[in-house]
Design a protein around this motif. Structure first.
Motif, PDB file in Angstrom:
ATOM      1  N   HIS A  82       0.758  -1.241   0.000  1.00  0.00           N
ATOM      2  CA  HIS A  82       0.000   0.000   0.000  1.00  0.00           C
ATOM      3  C   HIS A  82       0.794   1.299   0.000  1.00  0.00           C
ATOM      4  CE1 HIS A  82      -3.786  -2.268   1.176  1.00  0.00           C
ATOM      5  NE2 HIS A  82      -3.958  -1.782  -0.030  1.00  0.00           N
ATOM      6  N   PRO A  83       1.981   1.380   0.582  1.00  0.00           N
ATOM      7  CA  PRO A  83       2.655   2.681   0.553  1.00  0.00           C
ATOM      8  C   PRO A  83       2.752   3.273  -0.856  1.00  0.00           C
ATOM      9  CG  PRO A  83       3.733   1.296   2.140  1.00  0.00           C
ATOM     10  CD  PRO A  83       2.709   0.427   1.425  1.00  0.00           C
ATOM     11  N   GLU A  84       3.131   2.479  -1.818  1.00  0.00           N
ATOM     12  CA  GLU A  84       3.223   2.987  -3.191  1.00  0.00           C
ATOM     13  C   GLU A  84       1.847   3.318  -3.749  1.00  0.00           C
ATOM     14  OE1 GLU A  84       4.924   1.788  -7.616  1.00  0.00           O
ATOM     15  OE2 GLU A  84       5.267   0.434  -5.932  1.00  0.00           O
ATOM     16  N   LEU A  85       0.863   2.462  -3.500  1.00  0.00           N
ATOM     17  CA  LEU A  85      -0.494   2.726  -3.994  1.00  0.00           C
ATOM     18  C   LEU A  85      -1.072   3.993  -3.377  1.00  0.00           C
ATOM     19  CD1 LEU A  85      -1.988  -0.894  -3.912  1.00  0.00           C
ATOM     20  CD2 LEU A  85      -1.364   0.433  -5.940  1.00  0.00           C
ATOM     21  N   VAL A  86      -0.885   4.163  -2.072  1.00  0.00           N
ATOM     22  CA  VAL A  86      -1.397   5.356  -1.400  1.00  0.00           C
ATOM     23  C   VAL A  86      -0.665   6.599  -1.902  1.00  0.00           C
ATOM     24  CG1 VAL A  86      -1.572   6.552   0.834  1.00  0.00           C
ATOM     25  CG2 VAL A  86      -2.248   4.143   0.635  1.00  0.00           C
ATOM     26  N   SER A  87       0.636   6.512  -2.056  1.00  0.00           N
ATOM     27  CA  SER A  87       1.408   7.648  -2.564  1.00  0.00           C
ATOM     28  C   SER A  87       0.905   8.070  -3.942  1.00  0.00           C
ATOM     29  CB  SER A  87       2.895   7.286  -2.625  1.00  0.00           C
ATOM     30  OG  SER A  87       3.622   8.364  -3.153  1.00  0.00           O
ATOM     31  N   TRP A  89      -2.045   7.436  -5.249  1.00  0.00           N
ATOM     32  CA  TRP A  89      -3.412   7.923  -5.128  1.00  0.00           C
ATOM     33  C   TRP A  89      -3.416   9.364  -4.638  1.00  0.00           C
ATOM     34  CZ3 TRP A  89      -6.903   9.859  -1.659  1.00  0.00           C
ATOM     35  CH2 TRP A  89      -8.243   9.805  -2.037  1.00  0.00           C
ATOM     36  N   LEU A  90      -2.589   9.671  -3.644  1.00  0.00           N
ATOM     37  CA  LEU A  90      -2.523  11.036  -3.121  1.00  0.00           C
ATOM     38  C   LEU A  90      -2.014  12.011  -4.177  1.00  0.00           C
ATOM     39  CD1 LEU A  90      -1.170  10.404   0.488  1.00  0.00           C
ATOM     40  CD2 LEU A  90      -3.461  11.223  -0.144  1.00  0.00           C
ATOM     41  N   GLN A  91      -1.042  11.585  -4.976  1.00  0.00           N
ATOM     42  CA  GLN A  91      -0.540  12.453  -6.036  1.00  0.00           C
ATOM     43  C   GLN A  91      -1.626  12.767  -7.053  1.00  0.00           C
ATOM     44  OE1 GLN A  91       3.107  10.875  -7.697  1.00  0.00           O
ATOM     45  NE2 GLN A  91       4.005  10.636  -5.669  1.00  0.00           N
ATOM     46  N   SER A  92      -2.496  11.802  -7.324  1.00  0.00           N
ATOM     47  CA  SER A  92      -3.566  12.034  -8.295  1.00  0.00           C
ATOM     48  C   SER A  92      -4.766  12.749  -7.672  1.00  0.00           C
ATOM     49  CB  SER A  92      -4.005  10.722  -8.949  1.00  0.00           C
ATOM     50  OG  SER A  92      -4.636   9.892  -8.017  1.00  0.00           O
ATOM     51  N   HIS A  93      -4.733  12.964  -6.356  1.00  0.00           N
ATOM     52  CA  HIS A  93      -5.793  13.691  -5.651  1.00  0.00           C
ATOM     53  C   HIS A  93      -5.172  14.849  -4.864  1.00  0.00           C
ATOM     54  CE1 HIS A  93      -7.700   9.841  -6.517  1.00  0.00           C
ATOM     55  NE2 HIS A  93      -8.837  10.510  -6.491  1.00  0.00           N
ATOM     56  N   SER A  94      -4.350  15.629  -5.541  1.00  0.00           N
ATOM     57  CA  SER A  94      -3.621  16.712  -4.879  1.00  0.00           C
ATOM     58  C   SER A  94      -4.548  17.779  -4.301  1.00  0.00           C
ATOM     59  CB  SER A  94      -2.614  17.341  -5.840  1.00  0.00           C
ATOM     60  OG  SER A  94      -3.292  17.859  -6.979  1.00  0.00           O
ATOM     61  N   ASP A  95      -5.787  17.846  -4.800  1.00  0.00           N
ATOM     62  CA  ASP A  95      -6.759  18.808  -4.278  1.00  0.00           C
ATOM     63  C   ASP A  95      -7.086  18.556  -2.807  1.00  0.00           C
ATOM     64  OD1 ASP A  95      -7.968  16.416  -5.466  1.00  0.00           O
ATOM     65  OD2 ASP A  95      -9.891  17.295  -4.850  1.00  0.00           O
ATOM     66  N   LEU A  96      -6.804  17.358  -2.298  1.00  0.00           N
ATOM     67  CA  LEU A  96      -7.068  17.043  -0.895  1.00  0.00           C
ATOM     68  C   LEU A  96      -6.024  17.649   0.041  1.00  0.00           C
ATOM     69  CD1 LEU A  96      -8.101  13.288  -1.194  1.00  0.00           C
ATOM     70  CD2 LEU A  96      -9.609  15.280  -0.915  1.00  0.00           C
ATOM     71  N   CYS A  97      -4.906  18.102  -0.520  1.00  0.00           N
ATOM     72  CA  CYS A  97      -3.822  18.708   0.273  1.00  0.00           C
ATOM     73  C   CYS A  97      -3.314  17.760   1.354  1.00  0.00           C
ATOM     74  CB  CYS A  97      -4.261  20.039   0.872  1.00  0.00           C
ATOM     75  SG  CYS A  97      -4.730  21.262  -0.360  1.00  0.00           S
ATOM     76  N   LEU A  98      -3.151  16.499   0.978  1.00  0.00           N
ATOM     77  CA  LEU A  98      -2.612  15.489   1.879  1.00  0.00           C
ATOM     78  C   LEU A  98      -1.299  14.964   1.315  1.00  0.00           C
ATOM     79  CD1 LEU A  98      -5.843  13.399   2.567  1.00  0.00           C
ATOM     80  CD2 LEU A  98      -4.783  15.062   4.108  1.00  0.00           C
ATOM     81  N   ASN A  99      -0.324  14.782   2.186  1.00  0.00           N
ATOM     82  CA  ASN A  99       0.985  14.295   1.764  1.00  0.00           C
ATOM     83  C   ASN A  99       1.411  13.106   2.606  1.00  0.00           C
ATOM     84  OD1 ASN A  99       1.607  16.531  -0.127  1.00  0.00           O
ATOM     85  ND2 ASN A  99       1.474  17.736   1.752  1.00  0.00           N
ATOM     86  N   LEU A 100       1.944  12.100   1.946  1.00  0.00           N
ATOM     87  CA  LEU A 100       2.534  10.961   2.649  1.00  0.00           C
ATOM     88  C   LEU A 100       3.904  11.419   3.136  1.00  0.00           C
ATOM     89  CD1 LEU A 100       2.517   8.005   3.510  1.00  0.00           C
ATOM     90  CD2 LEU A 100       3.332   7.409   1.233  1.00  0.00           C
ATOM     91  N   VAL A 101       4.040  11.566   4.459  1.00  0.00           N
ATOM     92  CA  VAL A 101       5.282  12.120   5.004  1.00  0.00           C
ATOM     93  C   VAL A 101       6.201  11.066   5.605  1.00  0.00           C
ATOM     94  CG1 VAL A 101       4.359  14.432   5.351  1.00  0.00           C
ATOM     95  CG2 VAL A 101       4.179  12.768   7.193  1.00  0.00           C
TER      96      VAL A 101
END
Length: 121
Positions: A82-87, A89-101
Motif C-alpha cells: 500500500h505505501p506505493e499505492l497510497v502515494s 493515489w494522493l498524487q492524483s488527488h492533490s486537491d485534498l492537500c494530503l501528503n505521505l510524510v
C-alpha cells in the motif's frame, strides 16, 4: 462498513489533530489465502479492503480534509503493497492537500504504517 454520509456525525468533533485507523486493507483476491484462524474468527468486512485493499483507505483520505486541522495527521496501518499505492493515489488527488510524510516498518521490516499529513486549505 458505514457509508460515507454516516461519518458526517463526526464533523462537530472537528477540527481534529489526529486520525488513527486500522482499516480493512486485505486485497480481495488475497482473502482466500488468509490463515484459517483468521478466516474462521475475523469478520470479512473488517478485513476485505476491496480489489486493491484501498476501498476504506481512500474513503478515509477523501474525508480527512473535512475533519483535520491544518497540519493534522492520519496514521494508517496498511498492507506492505500500500505505501506505493497510497502515494500514487494522493498524487492524483492533490486537491485534498494530503501528503505521505513517513512510512514506518513493522517488527519484520515490512512497510506497514503510513503517516499522512494535511497541508494547505
Amino acid at each position: 462498513v458505514p457509508s460515507v454520509g454516516s461519518w458526517t456525525h463526526l464533523l462537530p468533533w472537528g477540527p481534529m489533530d489526529l486520525i488513527v485507523s486500522n482499516p480493512p486493507y486485505v486485497f480481495h483476491h488475497d482473502m482466500e489465502q488468509l490463515a484459517p484462524e483468521i478466516r474462521s474468527y475475523e469478520d470479512p468486512v473488517a478485513l476485505d479492503g476491496g480489489e486493491e485493499g484501498m476501498d476504506i483507505i481512500t474513503r478515509i483520505l477523501t474525508l480527512a480534509p473535512q475533519f483535520l486541522k491544518d497540519s493534522g495527521s492520519i496514521f494508517l496501518e496498511v498492507e506492505p503493497r500500500h505505501p506505493e499505492l497510497v502515494s500514487n493515489w494522493l498524487q492524483s488527488h492533490s486537491d485534498l492537500c494530503l501528503n505521505l510524510v513517513a512510512i514506518h516498518r513493522d517488527f519484520c521490516g515490512r512497510p506497514r504504517f503510513l503517516h499522512v499529513q494535511r497541508s494547505g486549505p
